[in-house]
Design an enzyme around this catalytic site. Structure first.
Site, PDB file in Angstrom:
ATOM      1  N   ASP A 292       0.755  -1.155  -0.053  1.00  0.00           N
ATOM      2  CA  ASP A 292      -0.053   0.018  -0.012  1.00  0.00           C
ATOM      3  C   ASP A 292       0.869   1.142   0.021  1.00  0.00           C
ATOM      4  O   ASP A 292       2.142   1.084   0.144  1.00  0.00           O
ATOM      5  CB  ASP A 292      -0.809   0.062   1.088  1.00  0.00           C
ATOM      6  CG  ASP A 292      -2.147   1.045   0.803  1.00  0.00           C
ATOM      7  OD1 ASP A 292      -1.974   1.767   0.158  1.00  0.00           O
ATOM      8  OD2 ASP A 292      -3.111   0.648   1.411  1.00  0.00           O
TER       9      ASP A 292
HETATM   10  C1  BGC Z   1      -4.957   3.250   0.252  1.00  0.00           C
HETATM   11  C2  BGC Z   1      -5.097   2.272  -1.083  1.00  0.00           C
HETATM   12  C3  BGC Z   1      -4.842   2.970  -2.541  1.00  0.00           C
HETATM   13  C4  BGC Z   1      -3.556   3.437  -2.372  1.00  0.00           C
HETATM   14  C5  BGC Z   1      -3.211   4.319  -3.678  1.00  0.00           C
HETATM   15  C6  BGC Z   1      -3.714   4.057   0.016  1.00  0.00           C
HETATM   16  O1  BGC Z   1      -3.760   5.123   0.690  1.00  0.00           O
HETATM   17  O2  BGC Z   1      -5.083   2.456   1.384  1.00  0.00           O
HETATM   18  O3  BGC Z   1      -6.143   1.684  -0.891  1.00  0.00           O
HETATM   19  O4  BGC Z   1      -5.081   1.907  -3.357  1.00  0.00           O
HETATM   20  O5  BGC Z   1      -3.709   4.605  -1.163  1.00  0.00           O
HETATM   21  O6  BGC Z   1      -3.992   5.470  -3.986  1.00  0.00           O
END
Ligand code: BGC
Length: 736
Positions: A292
């Site tokens: 993530d």
């Molecule tokens: C979120 C993810 C997301 C990623 C990219 C993160 O903060 O938890 O779900 O896909 O950012 O934007």
């Protein structure tokens, strides 16, 4: 003789060099007809370590609009970068960046462009929790295919969706992004989304790679707060969280995302057991895992690594193949390999997985996309119709006292409340490139539906929050002019989603107070509730004659909502998540374990029952269920079992009904939930029609269970198959 030999030797040498040069002109990895695995190996062999670690890195391109992920656009993108988070919708920018990768990098490896296409791209459809209320995976699949098409045309190859984190705490803002509290439901919608995004051929130019997230157990975030610890026993990990991922992986999901959370002491992004052992080992997964955003560097704040180098080592060793924005892999992997802390084979394995997807997407053959206009790319009429249909099926009629709905044609309607004319908040979180100008809101929909047929009045009444009651008097006066109040209350879109936890899941006092004031007029109140989570409605519910949960329906909710209010459409949504009576009951979900003393252990101050349970949702017609009929009641493993129920539409309107099939295993070596959903089916039944709904039970899968290491068991004994309050008992003997 010797001379001739020398000449021949030279010829051979030149021949070999020419062959080699010819081969170099079209190396195997550039041959579209060569098998993917051969292409992957060929390319991998040619790559330097520097090129490899860049393939394992993801940076940002375009202006980052995400308030939670503080990270600048990387202006100087290396031509060898593996992937980019692409915030733009410009095919041109993508093509320019791609050109650099194709032409300026030594091996011409295309970049993978990814973004959060969570519930639509420009055509925004309802948030995921709402989609689950449709119990219509085929429709969700179509919507994901539509989103994929828009996204691909705008320059994306990859979406970070679906989120299939089973979620049982409505204080957690991200309940809005998943499919509710039940593992099987999340699994079914995972499969539907993967099929929709990816289609049959990732390289057909209309589909994108999916990403199951956040592997695994993120929904168990303590106290509903984001980014925190999760306490998940191994039994719960397998019982509750693994199933949707197993189903999504089987459906061919191209990628998975790890998570921000700590799973009982081992953070998700450093979890060897879940990623290396289960996913890549037991399930033989050949796609890749992306971290993530920053979840590698966050291993430091979680106390799992002392610095970014150690964090990178832990993450890659555990199975995170691509580093999203921690900038650890590109900085430290080479060093870690040199020091023998990370075997080259671990790096190679990760690179292989990423290259494999690029080949599957056809990026080597078609790295660029057609430069269409916005009008060609977005908001096609058939896309909007689909968004309307999904919104229609996602609305849940929670309450309808004395059949107050649908409204008679000539009703004078007062639309009151902060959401009545608000469009922006209907979009929900993660709206990618949605715009409020595209939205048909509540008032807009009614205007279109009613035309001149009845009078439509409006007063805002109050803001979403605060103490300003100055609009109450106008709201009350407007209500007095009308026959019915459509009270439009709810949450702002940024009250749910990532980093949007709430300790109270009640609406702000000002909104509840407005309802109480309106109640004094004696006019019937129909509450239209928009939220990204189940809300505490124990004070509002008694003052309302009818309630429709409309969630955050996206751009096209207004018309179908008006259709439901006026009776053109019969509502069919049902809840995939429990609405507690009050927040103090959390966690409250239907598939809990049995209590030692069911007659005791209650609360002294409130009921232990939810306000609206899992599966609840009313229709304008009535359905009567017959008794369940099992094809056999004494069974051995390997036998077939089909259970049927006759459902009759006993009302005078056509309507759609979803039948939920549960099983109960009352006594077992490892205790089981009171009931577990194993199958569901939704069908249209005409007024007066009787339909046969069937559940083909897979004895091992549906009646069996897993232990804390995922081993499947099947025990002899009594089981119940259940639909609503109807049950049938079957006995299964494991030995005859
Ligand atoms: C979120 C993810 C997301 C990623 C990219 C993160 O903060 O938890 O779900 O896909 O950012 O934007």
């Amino acid at each position: 003789m010797t001379k001739r030999f020398v000449v021949c030797g030279l010829c051979l040498c030149i021949m070999l060099c020419t062959l080699e040069a010819k081969k170099e002109k079209s190396p195997v990895y550039k041959n579209a007809n060569a098998p993917t695995e051969k292409r992957v190996e060929d390319l991998l062999l040619r790559m330097t370590m520097e090129e490899k670690v860049l393939q394992l890195s993801q940076y940002v391109a375009g202006r980052n609009t995400n308030a939670n992920n503080i990270g600048e656009e990387v202006k100087n993108i290396p031509a060898e970068i593996g992937a980019l988070l692409y915030y733009s919708t410009s095919p041109r920018l993508r093509n320019d960046i791609q050109k650099k990768a194709m032409e300026e990098s030594r091996l011409g490896i295309p970049v993978l462009f990814g973004h959060d296409v969570i519930h639509g791209f420009r055509t925004v459809y309802p948030i995921s929790i709402a989609q689950a209320c449709s119990w219509n995976p085929a429709l969700v699949e179509k919507a994901c295919a539509m989103a994929a098409k828009e996204a691909r045309l705008a320059g994306l190859d990859w979406t970070f969706s679906p989120m299939i984190d089973v979620a049982r705490d409505p204080r957690w803002g991200r309940v809005s992004e998943g499919y509710g509290e039940d593992p099987y439901t999340n699994g079914v919608f995972a499969v539907a989304s993967v099929k929709g995004y990816q289609g049959d051929d990732l390289a057909d130019g209309e589909h994108i790679a999916a990403c199951l997230k956040h592997y695994i157990g993120y929904g168990a975030s303590e106290a509903g707060r984001d980014y925190v610890y999760t306490e998940i026993s191994s039994q719960t990990l397998w019982d509750t969280y693994m199933l949707p991922y197993e189903m999504g992986v089987k459906a061919g999901a191209a990628t998975l995302m790890s998570g921000f959370h700590d799973i009982s002491g081992v953070p998700a992004s450093a979890n060897h057991y879940t990623m290396r052992e289960v996913l890549k080992g037991r399930w033989n997964y050949d796609g890749f895992v992306v971290s993530d955003w920053g979840s590698v560097v966050q291993l430091i704040s979680q106390g799992a690594a002392a610095n970014l180098k150690e964090a990178s080592e832990k993450a890659i060793m555990a199975g995170v193949d691509m580093d999203m924005m921690s900038r650890g892999y590109d900085k430290y992997l080479i060093e870690l390999v040199k020091e023998g802390k990370v075997p080259v084979e671990v790096v190679n394995d990760a690179v292989r997985r990423i290259l494999r997807l690029k080949f599957r997407l056809g990026l080597f053959e078609n790295p660029y996309i057609r430069e269409t206009t916005e009008k060609e790319r977005f908001l096609q009429p058939e896309d909007i119709r689909l968004a309307e249909k999904l919104a229609e099926e996602s609305f849940v009629l929670l309450k309808n006292r004395e059949n107050r709905l649908p409204l008679p044609v000539d009703t004078r309607v007062a639309v009151i409340g902060p959401l009545g004319k608000n469009r922006w908040n209907l979009l929900g979180s993660w709206t990618a490139h949605g715009k409020d100008g595209d939205v048909i809101g509540i008032y807009d929909g009614l205007e279109l539906e009613l035309k001149d047929k009845s009078q439509l009045l409006y007063a805002k009444g109050c803001e979403f929050e605060g103490n300003d009651e100055s609009g109450f008097a106008e709201a009350v006066a407007t209500a007095k002019e009308a026959d019915v109040i459509l009270l439009c209350l709810g949450e702002k879109r940024n009250w749910s989603g990532e980093n949007a936890s709430r300790a109270s899941i009640a609406l702000p006092k000002i909104q509840e107070k407005l309802a109480m004031e309106l109640k004094k007029t004696g006019k019937p109140i129909v509450l239209l509730l928009s939220s990204g989570r189940p809300l505490e409605l124990c004070r509002l519910d008694p003052v309302c004659d009818a309630i429709i949960e409309i969630w955050q329906p996206g751009i096209a909710g207004g018309r179908p909502l008006a259709g439901i209010l006026m009776g053109r459409i019969n509502p069919s949504g049902k809840l995939p998540i429990t609405f507690p009576y009050t927040a103090g009951q959390i966690p409250i979900y239907y598939n809990r374990r049995q209590s030692a003393r069911p007659h005791q252990g209650k609360y002294q101050d409130v009921t232990i029952e939810p306000l609206y349970e899992f599966g609840h949702g009313l229709s304008y017609t009535t359905f009567e269920y017959g008794d369940l009929k099992a094809s056999a009641t004494q069974l051995c493993p390997g036998d077939k079992l089909t259970v049927e129920v006759l459902v009759t539409n006993t009302g005078d309107r056509d309507g759609m009904e979803t039948v939920h099939w549960f099983i109960t295993d009352p006594y077992s070596t490892i205790t089981r939930p009171v009931k577990e959903l194993k199958y569901f089916e939704k069908r249209m039944l005409k007024a007066g029609e009787t339909g046969i709904f069937k559940f083909e039970v897979d004895l091992l899968h549906d009646l069996g269970f897993v232990d804390g290491d995922g081993r499947r068991f099947f025990e002899s004994g009594t089981y119940y198959i259940q639909v609503k309050d109807k049950k049938v008992k079957v006995e299964v003997a494991t030995e005859s």
